[in-house]
Motif scaffolding. Structure first.
Motif, mmCIF file in Angstrom:
data_model
loop_
_atom_site.group_PDB
_atom_site.id
_atom_site.type_symbol
_atom_site.label_atom_id
_atom_site.label_comp_id
_atom_site.label_asym_id
_atom_site.label_seq_id
_atom_site.Cartn_x
_atom_site.Cartn_y
_atom_site.Cartn_z
ATOM 1 N N GLY A 151 7.885 -7.938 -12.604
ATOM 2 C CA GLY A 151 7.651 -8.314 -11.213
ATOM 3 C C GLY A 151 7.641 -7.050 -10.371
ATOM 4 N N ASN A 152 6.670 -6.930 -9.490
ATOM 5 C CA ASN A 152 6.574 -5.761 -8.610
ATOM 6 C C ASN A 152 6.162 -6.222 -7.224
ATOM 7 O OD1 ASN A 152 5.821 -4.597 -11.420
ATOM 8 N ND2 ASN A 152 6.327 -2.820 -10.178
ATOM 9 N N LEU A 153 6.682 -5.523 -6.206
ATOM 10 C CA LEU A 153 6.170 -5.739 -4.861
ATOM 11 C C LEU A 153 4.759 -5.189 -4.806
ATOM 12 C CD1 LEU A 153 9.100 -4.750 -2.473
ATOM 13 C CD2 LEU A 153 8.364 -7.036 -3.165
ATOM 14 N N GLU A 154 3.951 -5.773 -3.947
ATOM 15 C CA GLU A 154 2.621 -5.230 -3.677
ATOM 16 C C GLU A 154 2.701 -4.361 -2.448
ATOM 17 O OE1 GLU A 154 -0.096 -8.740 -3.585
ATOM 18 O OE2 GLU A 154 -1.202 -7.355 -4.881
ATOM 19 N N VAL A 155 1.936 -3.303 -2.448
ATOM 20 C CA VAL A 155 1.872 -2.422 -1.280
ATOM 21 C C VAL A 155 1.117 -3.170 -0.189
ATOM 22 C CG1 VAL A 155 1.073 -0.224 -0.380
ATOM 23 C CG2 VAL A 155 1.925 -0.383 -2.724
ATOM 24 N N GLU A 156 1.738 -3.265 0.999
ATOM 25 C CA GLU A 156 1.110 -3.944 2.129
ATOM 26 C C GLU A 156 0.811 -2.933 3.219
ATOM 27 O OE1 GLU A 156 2.899 -7.865 3.165
ATOM 28 O OE2 GLU A 156 4.436 -7.254 1.726
ATOM 29 N N PHE A 157 -0.403 -2.980 3.734
ATOM 30 C CA PHE A 157 -0.791 -2.072 4.813
ATOM 31 C C PHE A 157 -1.022 -2.832 6.086
ATOM 32 C CE2 PHE A 157 -2.115 0.172 0.980
ATOM 33 C CZ PHE A 157 -1.465 1.368 1.163
#
Length: 157
Positions: A151-157
């Motif tokens: 499980g990984n966070l997604e990079v949010e811009f």
């Protein structure tokens, strides 16, 4: 006390003095020699970049850990010390992380299919009765923690 345990104790003491936690410590031999990586994190939701670990945090903690290590010298060989955060796409490691980052976008990979899928990308909804809740374009899914392989966070811009 083994060398990495000694380094962890030093790193935790220094990190705590800056309101930070030690997320992980990794030691590995690389082409340039032994590298000791200390990953620091800020407790709490860390929902925005302002709430995350800064470069200045890493610099301060690195300087202080380095100074103590120079004096106490827990490793018998030369090494490079690196201090960083777990990153914007940080791994999620257990129930506490899935609760902490509820509301953030994440990617989950499972060893068994859930709702016909072995991969989900969506917004974390927390944890309920040992299952991670994740919302994607098809609705809410309940993914048992025991079958999540990554499980990984997604990079949010």
């Amino acid at each position: 006390m083994q060398a990495l345990e000694h380094i962890r104790a030093i790193a935790e003491r220094v990190a705590r003095s800056h309101g930070l936690d030690v997320w992980d410590i990794v030691s590995r031999r690389e082409t340039q020699g032994l590298v000791v990586r200390v990953f620091i994190d800020r407790p709490g939701p860390a929902a925005t970049p302002e709430e995350s670990v800064s470069i200045e945090d890493c610099e301060q903690v690195s300087r202080e850990i380095g100074t103590i290590l120079d004096v106490e010298d827990p490793l018998p060989a030369a090494y490079t010390l690196e201090v960083s955060s777990p990153g914007l796409d940080r791994p999620l490691r257990g129930e506490d992380d899935y609760r902490r980052f509820a509301g953030r976008r994440a990617k989950l990979v499972m060893r068994d299919a859930v709702d016909g899928q072995r991969f989900f990308k969506g917004q974390l909804g927390g944890v309920d009765a040992g299952a991670v809740l994740i919302d994607d374009e098809h609705g809410r899914h309940r993914v048992p923690l025991a079958i999540i392989t990554r499980g990984n966070l997604e990079v949010e811009f």
